[in-house]
Enzyme design. Structure first.
Site, PDB file in Angstrom:
ATOM      1  N   HIS A   1       0.875  -1.183   0.000  1.00  0.00           N
ATOM      2  CA  HIS A   1       0.000   0.000   0.000  1.00  0.00           C
ATOM      3  C   HIS A   1       0.912   1.233   0.000  1.00  0.00           C
ATOM      4  O   HIS A   1       1.728   1.387  -0.897  1.00  0.00           O
ATOM      5  CB  HIS A   1      -0.908  -0.110   1.235  1.00  0.00           C
ATOM      6  CG  HIS A   1      -2.031   0.870   1.325  1.00  0.00           C
ATOM      7  ND1 HIS A   1      -2.428   1.675   0.294  1.00  0.00           N
ATOM      8  CD2 HIS A   1      -2.870   1.170   2.359  1.00  0.00           C
ATOM      9  CE1 HIS A   1      -3.451   2.420   0.678  1.00  0.00           C
ATOM     10  NE2 HIS A   1      -3.733   2.147   1.939  1.00  0.00           N
TER      11      HIS A   1
ATOM     12  N   HIS B   1      -2.499  -1.911  -9.674  1.00  0.00           N
ATOM     13  CA  HIS B   1      -3.390  -1.261  -8.711  1.00  0.00           C
ATOM     14  C   HIS B   1      -4.696  -2.036  -8.691  1.00  0.00           C
ATOM     15  O   HIS B   1      -5.150  -2.516  -9.721  1.00  0.00           O
ATOM     16  CB  HIS B   1      -3.647   0.197  -9.131  1.00  0.00           C
ATOM     17  CG  HIS B   1      -4.188   1.022  -8.025  1.00  0.00           C
ATOM     18  ND1 HIS B   1      -5.519   1.049  -7.702  1.00  0.00           N
ATOM     19  CD2 HIS B   1      -3.559   1.832  -7.134  1.00  0.00           C
ATOM     20  CE1 HIS B   1      -5.691   1.853  -6.675  1.00  0.00           C
ATOM     21  NE2 HIS B   1      -4.517   2.334  -6.304  1.00  0.00           N
TER      22      HIS B   1
ATOM     23  N   ASP C   1       2.958   5.541  -6.624  1.00  0.00           N
ATOM     24  CA  ASP C   1       4.210   5.368  -5.894  1.00  0.00           C
ATOM     25  C   ASP C   1       5.426   5.196  -6.791  1.00  0.00           C
ATOM     26  O   ASP C   1       6.551   5.202  -6.308  1.00  0.00           O
ATOM     27  CB  ASP C   1       4.109   4.144  -4.974  1.00  0.00           C
ATOM     28  CG  ASP C   1       3.156   4.413  -3.831  1.00  0.00           C
ATOM     29  OD1 ASP C   1       3.225   5.514  -3.279  1.00  0.00           O
ATOM     30  OD2 ASP C   1       2.346   3.537  -3.519  1.00  0.00           O
TER      31      ASP C   1
HETATM   32  N1  ACO Z   1       4.528  -6.907 -10.586  1.00  0.00           N
HETATM   33  C1  ACO Z   1       4.344  -8.089 -11.222  1.00  0.00           C
HETATM   34  N2  ACO Z   1       3.157  -8.711 -11.346  1.00  0.00           N
HETATM   35  C2  ACO Z   1       2.097  -8.107 -10.783  1.00  0.00           C
HETATM   36  C3  ACO Z   1       2.210  -6.870 -10.101  1.00  0.00           C
HETATM   37  C4  ACO Z   1       3.477  -6.273 -10.021  1.00  0.00           C
HETATM   38  N3  ACO Z   1       3.639  -5.117  -9.397  1.00  0.00           N
HETATM   39  N4  ACO Z   1       0.993  -6.510  -9.647  1.00  0.00           N
HETATM   40  C5  ACO Z   1       0.141  -7.477 -10.020  1.00  0.00           C
HETATM   41  N5  ACO Z   1       0.810  -8.433 -10.726  1.00  0.00           N
HETATM   42  C6  ACO Z   1       0.210  -9.623 -11.355  1.00  0.00           C
HETATM   43  C7  ACO Z   1      -0.230 -10.647 -10.331  1.00  0.00           C
HETATM   44  O1  ACO Z   1       0.778 -11.581 -10.082  1.00  0.00           O
HETATM   45  C8  ACO Z   1      -1.434 -11.248 -11.004  1.00  0.00           C
HETATM   46  O2  ACO Z   1      -0.998 -12.142 -12.011  1.00  0.00           O
HETATM   47  P1  ACO Z   1      -1.846 -13.481 -12.307  1.00  0.00           P
HETATM   48  O3  ACO Z   1      -3.246 -13.034 -12.590  1.00  0.00           O
HETATM   49  O4  ACO Z   1      -1.158 -14.109 -13.462  1.00  0.00           O
HETATM   50  O5  ACO Z   1      -1.744 -14.304 -11.040  1.00  0.00           O
HETATM   51  C9  ACO Z   1      -2.076 -10.073 -11.741  1.00  0.00           C
HETATM   52  O6  ACO Z   1      -0.988  -9.162 -11.996  1.00  0.00           O
HETATM   53  C10 ACO Z   1      -3.178  -9.373 -10.956  1.00  0.00           C
HETATM   54  O7  ACO Z   1      -2.638  -8.940  -9.721  1.00  0.00           O
HETATM   55  P2  ACO Z   1      -3.344  -9.071  -8.313  1.00  0.00           P
HETATM   56  O8  ACO Z   1      -2.286  -9.265  -7.271  1.00  0.00           O
HETATM   57  O9  ACO Z   1      -4.467 -10.048  -8.374  1.00  0.00           O
HETATM   58  O10 ACO Z   1      -3.989  -7.642  -8.179  1.00  0.00           O
HETATM   59  P3  ACO Z   1      -4.478  -6.974  -6.839  1.00  0.00           P
HETATM   60  O11 ACO Z   1      -5.515  -6.012  -7.237  1.00  0.00           O
HETATM   61  O12 ACO Z   1      -4.801  -7.990  -5.804  1.00  0.00           O
HETATM   62  O13 ACO Z   1      -3.162  -6.203  -6.316  1.00  0.00           O
HETATM   63  C11 ACO Z   1      -1.549  -4.563  -5.900  1.00  0.00           C
HETATM   64  C12 ACO Z   1      -2.933  -4.864  -6.456  1.00  0.00           C
HETATM   65  C13 ACO Z   1      -1.439  -5.036  -4.435  1.00  0.00           C
HETATM   66  C14 ACO Z   1      -1.327  -3.043  -5.906  1.00  0.00           C
HETATM   67  C15 ACO Z   1      -0.468  -5.267  -6.776  1.00  0.00           C
HETATM   68  O14 ACO Z   1      -0.558  -4.793  -8.098  1.00  0.00           O
HETATM   69  C16 ACO Z   1       0.943  -5.098  -6.232  1.00  0.00           C
HETATM   70  O15 ACO Z   1       1.358  -5.852  -5.353  1.00  0.00           O
HETATM   71  N6  ACO Z   1       1.713  -4.079  -6.764  1.00  0.00           N
HETATM   72  C17 ACO Z   1       3.035  -3.785  -6.254  1.00  0.00           C
HETATM   73  C18 ACO Z   1       2.954  -2.972  -4.968  1.00  0.00           C
HETATM   74  C19 ACO Z   1       2.521  -1.563  -5.196  1.00  0.00           C
HETATM   75  O16 ACO Z   1       3.023  -0.842  -6.049  1.00  0.00           O
HETATM   76  N7  ACO Z   1       1.553  -1.118  -4.366  1.00  0.00           N
HETATM   77  C20 ACO Z   1       1.073   0.269  -4.375  1.00  0.00           C
HETATM   78  C21 ACO Z   1      -0.340   0.356  -4.811  1.00  0.00           C
HETATM   79  S1  ACO Z   1      -0.832   2.036  -4.881  1.00  0.00           S
HETATM   80  C22 ACO Z   1      -1.193   2.403  -3.272  1.00  0.00           C
HETATM   81  O17 ACO Z   1      -1.571   1.571  -2.490  1.00  0.00           O
HETATM   82  C23 ACO Z   1      -1.066   3.763  -2.873  1.00  0.00           C
END
Ligand code: ACO
Length: 428
Positions: A268, A307, A363
């Site tokens: 987050h 996101h 971010d």
């Molecule tokens: N890098 C690589 N792969 C990713 C990333 C990433 N940053 N984010 C998502 N994916 C992939 C997942 O592995 C998943 O793949 P799959 O469907 O083949 O299994 C797919 O993309 C969908 O991702 P989910 O994790 O299901 O998406 P969710 O909505 O649950 O997660 C989140 C969102 C937590 C922001 C995620 O994208 C992540 O962990 N990003 C990196 C951390 C980050 O930048 N967080 C800041 C968010 S902005 C904020 O909170 C202010």
């Protein structure tokens, strides 16, 4: 003729139910009537991580994740970032309308004159270890503030609530700056109420008693715009936490400490910290392809990408990219920017990211700006928490004023043991 209802047939019983649809949503409680036996509990919906569950109606922030739209009270984030300032946006988010000049002057005055913290707050912060993480200090100090303002427990009184909102918005920069000075082993700097909200924050961070502190106007404005971009973001993890804790009528300091704790996590608001650590680890543009291979092999995440709501370019990331250029004019260009640009270039062309709608989020670039402004990495989540304070508190007020809201209490599917008898230790 089309009807705003959903017809559900339960194939276990052959029974049909018609439930109302409003705002493309059905009420989960309408499922409860669906039963096989009369004495069944009734049907529920299972939604770990609330991926498709609406927990509230809100009039504060609008996001269209597919189109990359963000608006506070109807005003596009791009216009607010360009033409407004953080305190005006904070007023808007809290009250629903932009202030008149008179309202703004009064709001600004009252915020800038509540910036001092109780001396015991300072002593409390001084008790932390010299290397305490500033966000840990921030969270603990906000929670401790409830002990200074016991009247804040009267959460149903609007005047009492407003008093705490003013205190919190005014004092979070002071607490944040003290946590920074503590981690550097520097004496705390008291607020200078002649300066702007962000100018005073820079003063409390930087001032080495060199006389009247004059913030760099470009950095002061850049920080102000970053604060606007982070002010609210509807029902994210931290805000949902604020509402859940607040729903038990905890005081706003305790609830906000919980919201800030949720923000702290690397998935987050802690992501900006994680992005910078990732960029430092990559170290050079030439190492980017190897790093991306690891991401695609699912060995790690590309931090700052993806996101839960945005499945398009995060509009805040676009604005931040522009500010970065202005900041670098003053601070010099960060070498990490080239690594970030290369990561983004590859990601926007690569099917792994394109097919999953993974775009830079807020971010991805904010950490590079903060680093160029010489903030230590550990301060990044604190820099997020300061402006988010108004979002948390406005959402908290909205929740308390909403007659449909009650104490938040989800259900579970119990998959553990059925009843079994206790076995004395000697027989196990
Ligand atoms: N890098 C690589 N792969 C990713 C990333 C990433 N940053 N984010 C998502 N994916 C992939 C997942 O592995 C998943 O793949 P799959 O469907 O083949 O299994 C797919 O993309 C969908 O991702 P989910 O994790 O299901 O998406 P969710 O909505 O649950 O997660 C989140 C969102 C937590 C922001 C995620 O994208 C992540 O962990 N990003 C990196 C951390 C980050 O930048 N967080 C800041 C968010 S902005 C904020 O909170 C202010």
């Amino acid at each position: 003729m089309a009807q705003n209802t959903l017809t559900i047939t339960d194939n276990r019983t052959g029974e049909t139910y018609e439930v109302p649809v409003e705002y493309d949503t059905i009420r989960a409680m309408d499922l409860r009537q669906i039963k096989v036996q009369q004495d069944d509990f009734g049907m529920m919906s299972y939604d770990p991580a609330f991926k498709n569950t609406v927990s509230t109606k809100s009039t504060i922030t609008y996001i269209d994740g597919a189109k990359g739209i963000l608006r506070y009270r109807g005003y596009p984030i791009e216009q607010l970032a360009e033409q407004s300032n953080y305190l005006e946006v904070a007023y808007l988010i809290l009250n629903g309308e932009l202030p008149t000049q008179e309202q703004y002057d009064e709001w600004e005055y009252v915020i800038l004159h509540h910036t001092f913290v109780h001396e015991s707050t300072k002593q409390l912060m001084q008790a932390f270890r010299h290397d305490a993480h500033p966000m840990g200090m921030f969270i603990s100090t906000i929670a401790a503030m409830s002990t200074f303002y016991p009247e804040s427990r009267d959460v149903l009184d609007p005047d009492t609530r407003l008093k705490q909102i003013i205190r919190l918005v005014a004092k979070v920069p002071t607490v944040a700056a003290f946590s920074y000075r503590h981690s550097r082993g520097l004496p705390y700097v008291y607020p200078d109420n002649d300066l702007s909200y962000t100018g005073n924050f820079l003063n409390m961070l930087d001032n080495m008693r060199q006389g009247k502190y004059e913030p760099d106007p470009v950095l002061e404005r850049a920080l102000d715009v970053l604060f606007i971009l982070h002010a609210d973001h509807e029902q994210n993890c931290g805000t949902a936490t604020m509402r859940v804790i607040g729903s038990s009528h905890s005081d706003p300091y305790s609830a906000m400490a919980g919201a800030a704790a949720a923000l702290y996590g690397p998935l987050h608001g802690g992501a900006n910290e994680a992005v910078l650590r990732m960029l430092l680890e990559i170290g050079d543009v030439k190492n980017v392809p190897e790093f991306m291979k690891g991401v695609k092999n699912r060995e790690r995440l590309l931090m700052g990408f993806g996101h839960r709501v945005y499945k398009n370019y995060d509009p805040r990331a676009k604005i931040i990219k522009k500010i970065a250029d202005e900041v670098f004019e003053v601070t010099g260009r960060s070498p990490l920017l080239d690594i970030a640009l290369e990561l983004e270039r590859i990601a926007l062309e690569d099917d792994f990211f394109v097919s999953r709608n993974l775009y830079p989020n807020v971010d991805f670039y904010s950490g590079i700006i903060y680093q160029a402004m010489r903030f230590p990495i550990a301060m990044f989540p604190v820099l997020f928490a300061i402006p988010r304070t108004i979002g948390w508190l406005s959402q908290w007020v909205e929740m308390l004023n909403d007659p449909e809201q009650k104490i938040a209490r989800p259900r579970q599917i119990y998959l553990g043991y059925d009843e079994r008898d206790y076995v004395p230790m000697s027989e196990r």
